[in-house]
Design an enzyme around this catalytic site. Structure first.
Site, PDB file in Angstrom:
ATOM      1  N   ASP A 102       0.835  -1.205   0.000  1.00 13.22           N
ATOM      2  CA  ASP A 102       0.000   0.000   0.000  1.00 13.22           C
ATOM      3  C   ASP A 102       0.873   1.260   0.000  1.00 13.22           C
ATOM      4  O   ASP A 102       2.018   1.226   0.454  1.00 13.22           O
ATOM      5  CB  ASP A 102      -0.855   0.073   1.281  1.00 13.22           C
ATOM      6  CG  ASP A 102      -1.789  -1.099   1.412  1.00 13.22           C
ATOM      7  OD1 ASP A 102      -2.158  -1.681   0.386  1.00 13.22           O
ATOM      8  OD2 ASP A 102      -2.132  -1.422   2.559  1.00 13.22           O
TER       9      ASP A 102
HETATM   10  N1  URA Z   1      -1.192  -5.897   3.904  1.00  9.49           N
HETATM   11  C1  URA Z   1      -1.630  -4.620   3.952  1.00  9.49           C
HETATM   12  O1  URA Z   1      -2.613  -4.331   4.599  1.00  9.49           O
HETATM   13  N2  URA Z   1      -0.918  -3.697   3.294  1.00  9.49           N
HETATM   14  C2  URA Z   1       0.180  -3.972   2.577  1.00  9.49           C
HETATM   15  O2  URA Z   1       0.778  -3.071   1.980  1.00  9.49           O
HETATM   16  C3  URA Z   1       0.598  -5.298   2.521  1.00  9.49           C
HETATM   17  C4  URA Z   1      -0.108  -6.246   3.196  1.00  9.49           C
END
Ligand code: URA
Length: 242
Positions: A102
């Site tokens: 993310d």
């Molecule tokens: N899980 C999440 O919530 N965000 C990420 O970036 C990777 C795994």
């Protein structure tokens, strides 16, 4: 200028005779257009030649490990002009991220121009372990951590068993640091898992990807993978049970 079938054969794709067949069968494109005539001449390394949709001058495959800072998109470009992971690698080759983290998540992400390698690692059946360290709001109880471990029900189904370890708690600030190992890669999975137990993630970092970690790197820094690491990742992905 060279004959098209000769250029294809010299690229090691196939024999000259087979190349002629592929041309007649409409399997060859020059600069995006199907060419079916055998007399066509091309300029090697300039005209873009594809056989069955695959460019014949495949770039040298490259493999990098990047410490993605938070506030960066896991993509090769962004229409809103935000920073993207490829901004951190000044390479001739056009690399892309293997999976995604993310925007607000920092940590280890692999970058490559080898699509087959990326697909291999991303396939859910290959169960590559990923270790996340999350700072969460509130202090989860042992029972809640057990729920994470056994699997929590999210809108896209129950999560697979995970490894969970409480690393530290801050009673005053009412926060905790939890280490979570999962092999699935659903969208925002870690954040949704902690939401499900009522302890939203405040900060998230991916510290490990299989046997790889971030040792020696600062956010924004990268290193090429060693050939043995690439080999090992391929083997792991191939041999993991389905
Ligand atoms: N899980 C999440 O919530 N965000 C990420 O970036 C990777 C795994």
């Amino acid at each position: 200028m060279e004959r098209l079938q000769k250029v294809i054969a010299q690229a090691g794709v196939t024999s000259r005779r087979k190349a002629e067949e592929l041309i007649v069968d409409g399997k060859v494109k020059v600069n995006g257009k199907v060419v079916r005539e055998l007399g066509v001449k091309v300029i090697p390394n300039k005209d873009k030649i594809e056989v069955n949709g695959i460019p014949i001058d495949r770039e040298e495959p490259v493999y990098y490990l990047l410490y993605k800072p938070s506030g960066v998109i896991s993509s090769v470009n962004d229409d809103k002009g935000r920073k993207v992971v490829t901004d951190f690698l000044q390479l001739e080759q056009r690399v892309f991220p293997v999976g995604r983290l993310d925007y607000d998540t920092s940590g280890l992400i692999l970058m490559t121009n080898d699509g087959e390698f990326a697909n291999l690692l991303m396939h859910p059946k290959h169960r590559i372990d990923k270790v996340y360290v999350a700072k969460v709001r509130g202090i989860p109880t042992r029972e809640m951590l057990k729920q994470l471990q056994n699997g929590v029900v999210l809108e896209d189904g129950k999560t697979a068993p995970a490894k969970v370890k409480m690393m530290s708690i801050d009673k005053k600030k009412q926060t905790a640091i939890v280490r979570l190992t999962i092999h699935e890669g659903r969208n925002r999975q870690v954040r949704r898992m902690f939401d499900a137990i009522g302890h939203p993630v405040m900060k998230l970092k991916r510290e490990e990807y299989s046997f790889l970690n971030l040792r020696g790197l600062n956010p924004g820094e990268s290193r090429p993978l060693k050939p043995i690491e690439v080999k090992h990742l391929r083997e792991l992905a191939v041999t993991k049970p389905s």
